[in-house]
Design an enzyme around this catalytic site. Structure first.
Site, PDB file in Angstrom:
ATOM      1  N   CYS A   1      48.272 -18.749  31.563  1.00  0.00           N
ATOM      2  CA  CYS A   1      48.503 -18.216  30.073  1.00  0.00           C
ATOM      3  C   CYS A   1      49.515 -18.875  29.585  1.00  0.00           C
ATOM      4  O   CYS A   1      50.160 -19.645  29.870  1.00  0.00           O
ATOM      5  CB  CYS A   1      48.933 -16.690  30.405  1.00  0.00           C
ATOM      6  SG  CYS A   1      49.379 -16.086  28.900  1.00  0.00           S
TER       7      CYS A   1
ATOM      8  N   CYS B   1      52.831 -15.911  28.742  1.00  0.00           N
ATOM      9  CA  CYS B   1      53.485 -15.312  29.625  1.00  0.00           C
ATOM     10  C   CYS B   1      53.823 -16.485  30.685  1.00  0.00           C
ATOM     11  O   CYS B   1      53.806 -16.194  31.949  1.00  0.00           O
ATOM     12  CB  CYS B   1      53.112 -14.154  30.052  1.00  0.00           C
ATOM     13  SG  CYS B   1      51.389 -13.854  30.387  1.00  0.00           S
TER      14      CYS B   1
ATOM     15  N   HIS C   1      54.215 -16.150  35.304  1.00  0.00           N
ATOM     16  CA  HIS C   1      53.301 -16.773  36.444  1.00  0.00           C
ATOM     17  C   HIS C   1      53.848 -17.969  37.104  1.00  0.00           C
ATOM     18  O   HIS C   1      54.014 -17.957  38.309  1.00  0.00           O
ATOM     19  CB  HIS C   1      51.961 -17.225  35.862  1.00  0.00           C
ATOM     20  CG  HIS C   1      51.333 -16.149  35.320  1.00  0.00           C
ATOM     21  ND1 HIS C   1      50.517 -15.295  35.922  1.00  0.00           N
ATOM     22  CD2 HIS C   1      50.822 -15.674  34.055  1.00  0.00           C
ATOM     23  CE1 HIS C   1      49.856 -14.230  35.306  1.00  0.00           C
ATOM     24  NE2 HIS C   1      50.086 -14.805  34.156  1.00  0.00           N
TER      25      HIS C   1
ATOM     26  N   ARG D   1      53.802  -7.362  30.342  1.00  0.00           N
ATOM     27  CA  ARG D   1      52.533  -6.540  30.173  1.00  0.00           C
ATOM     28  C   ARG D   1      52.329  -5.580  31.301  1.00  0.00           C
ATOM     29  O   ARG D   1      51.660  -4.902  31.509  1.00  0.00           O
ATOM     30  CB  ARG D   1      51.229  -7.354  29.934  1.00  0.00           C
ATOM     31  CG  ARG D   1      51.281  -8.081  28.578  1.00  0.00           C
ATOM     32  CD  ARG D   1      50.341  -9.319  28.331  1.00  0.00           C
ATOM     33  NE  ARG D   1      50.427  -9.876  27.207  1.00  0.00           N
ATOM     34  CZ  ARG D   1      51.293 -10.542  27.016  1.00  0.00           C
ATOM     35  NH1 ARG D   1      52.356 -11.015  27.775  1.00  0.00           N
ATOM     36  NH2 ARG D   1      51.725 -11.366  25.511  1.00  0.00           N
TER      37      ARG D   1
ATOM     38  N   CYS E   1      46.194  -9.728  27.436  1.00  0.00           N
ATOM     39  CA  CYS E   1      46.761 -11.070  27.780  1.00  0.00           C
ATOM     40  C   CYS E   1      45.441 -11.445  28.538  1.00  0.00           C
ATOM     41  O   CYS E   1      45.467 -11.431  29.778  1.00  0.00           O
ATOM     42  CB  CYS E   1      47.825 -11.333  28.490  1.00  0.00           C
ATOM     43  SG  CYS E   1      48.471 -13.040  28.268  1.00  0.00           S
TER      44      CYS E   1
ATOM     45  N   CYS F   1      43.252 -17.901  30.771  1.00  0.00           N
ATOM     46  CA  CYS F   1      42.386 -19.223  29.986  1.00  0.00           C
ATOM     47  C   CYS F   1      41.109 -19.406  30.719  1.00  0.00           C
ATOM     48  O   CYS F   1      40.809 -18.948  31.693  1.00  0.00           O
ATOM     49  CB  CYS F   1      43.280 -20.315  30.258  1.00  0.00           C
ATOM     50  SG  CYS F   1      44.917 -20.090  29.568  1.00  0.00           S
TER      51      CYS F   1
END
Length: 578
Positions: free
Chosen positions: A62, A65, A69, A484, A551, A554
Site C-alpha cells: 500500500c 499505510c 506493512h 484501519r 484501503c 495495489c
C-alpha cells in the site's frame, strides 16, 4: 420491484472498490455486495526471498499505510527467529506508528470522508462572524476560525465556484437531503480541511525523522532500527516532540470539535445512526508506552456485548475463498490458517445484468456474479465468525477491557455530544471512533517519548544480533493495530528463504465477501436496512463505506469502467533475485 445500484469505483479511498446493493420499492437496501476489482499478489512476490527483505517488499502492499506493512513484515520475521529488539528500538517504532496513526486519521476525516458530512457549497451562505463565534462552543482554542480567516476561506471557495470548477470539491452531492450541518458549521469544517494540508506535512515529517522518509521509511531492520544518530541527537528528539504537539493541538482543537459538532447535528439522521449490522469486533494491543505497557487493548467482543471481553486465540484466525477469485489447492478445507494460506488466482469475471443508471433508469450493465465468486478479497473469519476491525473495534474492545486511556476519551465524546453508548454502533460512531483513537494518542502518546528519553540515559542499544540457520525451519507472525484495524502478517521460513507469506489486512476483514455459510462481512452488513434518498446520488452508501476508511491494496489486474478485462499480468515468484 427491487432494483440494483452499482457504485464503481468508490472514490476517495486507496485502491479499487465496487459496491452493489439491492433496494426495495421504498429505496431501502435489502442486500449488499462488496467487491475489490484488483489483485495484489505481493504475498507471492515475497515467497522465495531472503526473510530480511520481507518488510521492505511488504510495505509496497500500500502507498498509504506503508509503515504498517513494513513494521509487520519486520516483526513477523523477528517473531519467527525469536528476536526481541532492544527497548529503544521498540519505542522508536512506536513513535513512528503514532505518527502514521495521526496522519491517517486526520487525512481520512477531512480529505477522504469530510465531504460525506460537509456540504461545501452551503458554506458560501455562511456568516463568517457568526461561524467564528460558534467555533468557541466546541473548543476554547479554535483553530483557523477567526472571522477574517473564515472570510478568506469563503472567498477561496467562491473563486473556485466562479471559475466553473470546484477542483478537489468537484462532483459532490451538494444539497443532499441527509446533510445536517449549518452553513456556518460547514464553513468551519472547510477551514479545517484546508488547514489540514499543513498539518499532515508535520505528521509525515514525524515519521521521516526516525524513518529517513515518508512514505516508505527505511530505518527498520530485523533486530531493531538503524536511525541511531537521530535517536541519540537531542535536537532530533525535540523536533519530533514539537511536531507531535502541533498535530495533537490540531486534533484536540479542530478534529475533535468537528466530530462533536457532527455528533450533535447528525444524531437524528437515520442513514448515519445505522451502519453497524455486524457487531463482532476484534482488536489487538498497540502503541507501546513503556516496557510491556500498551495504549490500546486486545480482545474480542461478540454481539456488541461490552460486558464480556474474550481473549484472542490466534489459531482461530482463518481465511476462506468460497466467493473470492482464488482457489485452494490440495486441500478439502474451506478455511485455512494464514500460516498455511494460499494465494492462487481464479478469476471468473462479471456477468451481464441491469442496474439503475445516472438518469434513474434501468440500463444494461456488467454486474457481479454473486452466486459464485465476486471479489479479489478473501473472507477472514475468527472462530468461523465474520468480524469488524478498525478504530471502532479498538474503542469497543477498549471499553470492554476497561482501558483507562480509551474509556476516558470515549466517555468524554459521548458526554459532549449527549449521545448514548449505542450511538457508537453506527456509521457516525465508526467515524467518531477514529477521532477518539487519535485523541487518545494525542493525550497520552508522549508517555512513549518520555520512556525513550529515560531509557537512553542508561541504555543506548538499538539492535539485537541474530543468525538464520538454513537447516532450521521457522514460523512467526505480527499482529497489531494499524490505522484501519487489526493487521497480521504470517511467515514460514525454510532453507533460509521465505517458504510462505500471508497478510491478513484490515480491509480484508471488513470488505470480504460472503463465506461458505453465507455470512456477510462488515461492509455488506453495514449497508443493509439503509434508506437511500436519491438512487442517482447514493451518498448514504458512500458515507457508510468511507467510515471504514477502505484501503484496497495495489493491483496487477486492471479492469475498465464497464468491467471488461483490459490486461492480465502473471507475477512470477522469483522475478528477481538478490
Amino acid at each position: 420491484m427491487s432494483k440494483k445500484i452499482v457504485v464503481d469505483p468508490i472514490t476517495r479511498i486507496e485502491g479499487h472498490l465496487r459496491i452493489e446493493v439491492i433496494v426495495d420499492d421504498d429505496n431501502v437496501i435489502t442486500d449488499a455486495f462488496s467487491s475489490s476489482t484488483l489483485f495484489r499478489g505481493l504475498e507471492t512476490i515475497i515467497k522465495g526471498r531472503d526473510p530480511r527483505d520481507a518488510g521492505f517488499i511488504a510495505q509496497r502492499i500500500c502507498g498509504v499505510c506503508t509503515y504498517s506493512h513494513y513494521k509487520a513484515g519486520i516483526t513477523a520475521v523477528e517473531n519467527a527467529l525469536g528476536i526481541t529488539p532492544p527497548l529503544n528500538a521498540q519505542l522508536v517504532r512506536s513513535l513512528m506508528n503514532m505518527a502514521l496513526l495521526f496522519h491517517d486519521h486526520v487525512v481520512h476525516f477531512y480529505t477522504l470522508h469530510g465531504l460525506d458530512w460537509c456540504d461545501i457549497m452551503s458554506a458560501l451562505k455562511a456568516d463568517p462572524a457568526q461561524a467564528a463565534k460558534l467555533s468557541f462552543k466546541y473548543s476554547p482554542y479554535p483553530i483557523n476560525t477567526g472571522a477574517g480567516e473564515l472570510k478568506a476561506v469563503q472567498k477561496r471557495l467562491s473563486d473556485f465556484a466562479k471559475s466553473g470548477s470546484l477542483g478537489p470539491f468537484n462532483n459532490g452531492y451538494y444539497g443532499h437531503k441527509t446533510y445536517r450541518l449549518s452553513p456556518e458549521q460547514n464553513l468551519i469544517v472547510l477551514s479545517h480541511y484546508l488547514k489540514l494540508l499543513e498539518i499532515q506535512r508535520e505528521a509525515a515529517k514525524m515519521t521521516a525523522i526516525f524513518g529517513a522518509k515518508q512514505p516508505h521509511p527505511q530505518s527498520l531492520t530485523v533486530g531493531g532500527v538503524t536511525s541511531v544518530m537521530d535517536i541519540l541527537d537531542p535536537t532530533r528528539l525535540a523536533e519530533w516532540k514539537s511536531k507531535f504537539e502541533v498535530v495533537a493541538h490540531f486534533i484536540n482543537h479542530a478534529y475533535y470539535p468537528d466530530l462533536v459538532m457532527a455528533g450533535e447535528m447528525f444524531a437524528n439522521e437515520p442513514s448515519v445512526i445505522k451502519g453497524c449490522g455486524l457487531r463482532n469486533f476484534i482488536a489487538y494491543e498497540e502503541v507501546l508506552l513503556g516496557r510491556d505497557k500498551y495504549l490500546l487493548s486486545s480482545g474480542v467482543v461478540l454481539d456488541g456485548d461490552i460486558s464480556k471481553l474474550h481473549p484472542i486465540d490466534e489459531s482461530l484466525i482463518k481465511e476462506e475463498v468460497t466467493h473470492s477469485w482464488y482457489q485452494y489447492e490440495n486441500t478439502k478445507e474451506a478455511q485455512l490458517h494464514p500460516y498455511d494460506g494460499q494465494t492462487n488466482p481464479h478469476y471468473t469475471g462479471l456477468k451481464d445484468g441491469e442496474s439503475v443508471g445516472i438518469e434513474n433508469k434501468i440500463i444494461p450493465a456488467k454486474v457481479l456474479d454473486t452466486q459464485n465468486k465476486y471479489s479479489w478479497i478473501k473472507s477472514p473469519r475468527y472462530d468461523s465468525k465474520p468480524m469488524e476491525v478498525g478504530p471502532l473495534s479498538s474503542v469497543v474492545v477498549g471499553l470492554a477491557a476497561k482501558n483507562p486511556y480509551v474509556t476516558e476519551v470515549a466517555t468524554k465524546f459521548l458526554k459532549d455530544t449527549k449521545l448514548p453508548l449505542e450511538a457508537l454502533f453506527s456509521t457516525l460512531g465508526r467515524t467518531a471512533a477514529r477521532c477518539i483513537e487519535a485523541k487518545t494518542i494525542a493525550d497520552n502518546g508522549l508517555l512513549a517519548f518520555d520512556a525513550l528519553v529515560e531509557n537512553l540515559k542508561s541504555d543506548q542499544s538499538t539492535c539485537t544480533p541474530y543468525r538464520i540457520d538454513k537447516n532450521q525451519e521457522y514460523k512467526g507472525r505480527y499482529i497489531g493495530q494499524v490505522p484501519r484495524g487489526m493487521l497480521s502478517h504470517w511467515v514460514r521460513i525454510k532453507n533460509g528463504v521465505v517458504e510462505n507469506y500471508q497478510a491478513v489486512v484490515p480491509s480484508t476483514w471488513n470488505a470480504g465477501p460472503r463465506d461458505s455459510k453465507n455470512q456477510r462481512g462488515a461492509y455488506e452488513m453495514s449497508l443493509i436496512g439503509t434508506k437511500i434518498a436519491d438512487l442517482t446520488q447514493p451518498l448514504e452508501i458512500i458515507r457508510t463505506i468511507h467510515s471504514f476508511d477502505p484501503c484496497i491494496a495495489c493491483s496487477v489486474h486492471v479492469m475498465d469502467f464497464k468491467g471488461q478485462s483490459l490486461n492480465e499480468f502473471k507475477v512470477e515468484p522469483n522475478f528477481a533475485k538478490f
